[in-house]
Design an enzyme around this catalytic site. Structure first.
Site, PDB file in Angstrom:
ATOM      1  N   SER A  45       0.824  -1.210   0.000  1.00  0.00           N
ATOM      2  CA  SER A  45       0.000   0.000   0.000  1.00  0.00           C
ATOM      3  C   SER A  45       0.860   1.263   0.000  1.00  0.00           C
ATOM      4  O   SER A  45       1.603   1.494  -0.937  1.00  0.00           O
ATOM      5  CB  SER A  45      -0.970  -0.040   1.176  1.00  0.00           C
ATOM      6  OG  SER A  45      -1.929   0.982   1.073  1.00  0.00           O
ATOM      7  N   ASP A 104      -2.206   6.437  -3.966  1.00  0.00           N
ATOM      8  CA  ASP A 104      -1.048   5.738  -3.391  1.00  0.00           C
ATOM      9  C   ASP A 104      -0.586   4.613  -4.331  1.00  0.00           C
ATOM     10  O   ASP A 104      -1.224   4.363  -5.360  1.00  0.00           O
ATOM     11  CB  ASP A 104      -1.377   5.233  -1.977  1.00  0.00           C
ATOM     12  CG  ASP A 104      -2.388   4.109  -1.943  1.00  0.00           C
ATOM     13  OD1 ASP A 104      -3.114   3.924  -2.934  1.00  0.00           O
ATOM     14  OD2 ASP A 104      -2.466   3.408  -0.917  1.00  0.00           O
TER      15      ASP A 104
END
Length: 573
Positions: free
Chosen positions: A145, A302
């Site tokens: 992530s 992201d």
């Protein structure tokens, strides 16, 4: 007597490791007791978030061996639970993500599990979509992530497209525990898997179906918004570029500038040590380009493109970053307003948020007659609520799920937060208000006047290694066993212990909390302060969330400063 860590280290030196980098690292660490201990003192823990850790050699590291072992455990679980199981696999731009995804595919194929794999990097939500679209028994996405470059991870999904449940994670961990990392893993050559058809590339049809599903969420009609707005977009060297820009263009947004230095995939994230749209430093190049182009909005996703952050042009000619809570309440209010305008508000609409997300959402939901459901931190719990609605034939009641950590989802087509959907909905909302002469900052100011000012902050404290892990556990234990009676001079009215599923009011009366067990404590005071403390499930951090409701931003900020010092002193941080 030889330490267990030294025995493990010696075993890794003696055995074949399928990645030359690992042997080189092990040789380089010879004689360094601290490094060896940290790499081998435990196995990477497999939980509902799968695996996540620093890339490198060792049992407490992300590498081809730990990925292969986890994949074997997951394969054993799938073969026990499903007839003719299949999995979908995706990966992002992180270091060794492609190698780890190929390793997983090789293990699944060797265990008789059909593999559907994206040929290039793709956003995490596209994996959730593929699991459902292709009728798979589960899925894996290789990503860490928004963590720094030294991390990678292995997220596991169930057949519903949600991250796996605690029960499934425990069963998979049990299967992993029974596997010898050197002799207990089945694997075939990846190319052999492709040639034999055991591993199959996911085609354009699935990618296009995902983008179509996102586009169907749009609440703008032809002339409802000014789509000439200028957008600066950055994928932060991650997986979002193709899907986000394709979706925006498909929906009429053509004035898009992509940040050049952050356009292409690069797992080293050379322009920002923390590729997280929550952090200003990650957005500096985007802000530079927004100022240079005079753009209306900066949108950043992201590395695995499930979180989205924004900055909005302000009246001084600069840009204001909006928090996940602020963007979430703006979306909630706008989606409710638009659905009413379009006659598309379902009967008994539902919004789902996490327990650490702003309580301002509850006030807005009440205003529009929307049921609000609160769940534990983690978007899988929001996905679970969508699944429950779908099971009852009421999926159309769901209109939004969001969490303060920049995760949003407006539809039931996936079961995870989706920055592709988030980027499109934010663009639509901006275009809608732009046509009416308003900025998102104008609207946010109006919302604060209507519902009161909510000041929300998050502070993270890192605790690396074995000693740090034990210290973090001791802190949450202290909160549970010696709970404070007040915060910032305001008496605690309710104390929620999510580990023991008990809510206690100021009289000592206890009621059961009907949510999954989690090591989280939440305190709510009589003046409207809330404090939530939880260890991260995916990284060595303790997270503390503060929320203060006030009519005065400056006063709220002063209270928060006092509150933070008080909590840090109590916990010994």
């Amino acid at each position: 007597m030889e330490k267990e860590t030294e025995k493990r280290y010696a075993q890794w030196l003696e055995n074949e490791l399928y990645d030359a980098d690992l042997k080189a690292e092990l040789e380089a660490n010879k004689g360094d007791e601290e490094k060896i201990n940290d790499a081998f003192y435990r196995d990477l823990e497999f939980g509902t978030g799968g695996l996540r850790g620093v890339i490198g050699a060792g049992t407490n590291r992300m590498n081809v061996m730990t990925v292969a072992k986890a994949s074997q455990g997951y394969a054993d679980y799938l073969n026990a639970e499903f007839k003719n199981p299949s999995v979908a696999i995706a990966h992002d731009s992180r270091i060794k993500s492609d190698l780890f995804s190929e390793t997983a595919a090789s293990v699944f194929a060797a265990n008789g599990i059909k593999v559907h794999m994206y040929p290039t990097l793709m956003p995490t939500p596209s994996l959730s979509f593929a699991v459902r679209h292709l009728g798979c028994s589960g899925g894996v996405v290789v990503t860490a992530s928004h963590n720094p470059a030294k991390y990678n991870g292995y997220k596991v999904y169930g057949p519903d497209g949600c991250q796996i449940t605690t029960k499934a994670a425990e069963a998979i961990q049990k299967a992993i525990n029974d596997i010898d990392i050197f002799t207990g893993i089945k694997r075939i050559d990846f190319n052999e898997g492709i040639e034999s058809g055991k591993i199959e590339w996911i085609g354009e049809e699935t990618v296009n179906a995902f983008i179509d599903a996102v586009s169907n969420e749009s609440l703008l009609k032809d002339n409802d918004g000014d789509k000439n707005l200028s957008i600066v977009y950055t994928p932060l060297n991650g997986a979002g570029l193709r899907c986000v820009t394709t979706c925006l263009k498909k929906n009429g947004y053509t004035n898009i500038h992509v940040v050049k230095e952050q356009e292409n995939p690069d797992g080293n994230f050379p322009t920002c040590p923390y590729p997280n749209p929550e952090i200003r430093e990650a957005l500096e190049l985007g802000l530079r380009d927004a100022a240079a182009t005079g753009s209306d909005i900066l949108i950043a996703t992201d590395p695995d493109s499930d979180r989205v952050g924004i900055a909005v042009r302000n009246t001084e000619g600069g840009y204001t970053l909006l928090s996940g809570n602020e963007t979430g309440v703006l979306l909630l209010d706008w989606i409710a307003k638009r659905r009413i305008e379009l006659g598309a508000m379902p009967k008994k609409p539902v919004v789902v948020k996490t327990i650490v997300t702003t309580d301002m959402a509850t006030r807005i939901a009440e205003h529009y007659g929307i049921e609000i459901r609160e769940v534990l931190t983690g978007f899988k719990y929001i996905g679970e609520q969508i699944g429950l609605l779908e099971k009852d034939g009421e999926a159309d009641r769901y209109i939004l799920g969001f969490e303060e950590s920049y995760g949003y989802l407006t539809g039931s087509y996936v079961r995870d937060k989706d920055a592709v959907d988030g980027a499109m909905m934010i663009a639509d909302m901006t275009a809608y208000y732009r046509k009416r002469g308003k900025s998102l900052l104008d609207v946010l100011s109006e919302l604060y006047k209507t519902y009161g000012y909510f000041y929300n902050t998050l502070h993270s404290y890192e605790f690396d290694g074995e000693a740090g892990f034990e210290k973090m556990k001791a802190m949450t234990k202290k909160l549970r066993n010696e709970p404070p009676a007040e915060f910032a001079g305001s008496a605690v009215a309710v104390r929620n212990d999510y580990l023991n599923s008990v809510s206690t009011d100021k009289t000592g009366k206890e009621t059961k909390i009907d949510l999954p067990v989690s090591d989280v404590m939440k305190f709510m005071t009589e003046s409207g302060i809330s404090v939530v403390v939880r260890p991260s499930g995916t990284e060595p951090k303790l997270k503390i969330y503060f929320s203060i409701r006030s009519d005065d931003k400056e006063k709220a900020a002063e209270t928060e400063k006092e509150l933070r010092a008080e909590v840090e002193k109590f916990l010994g941080i």
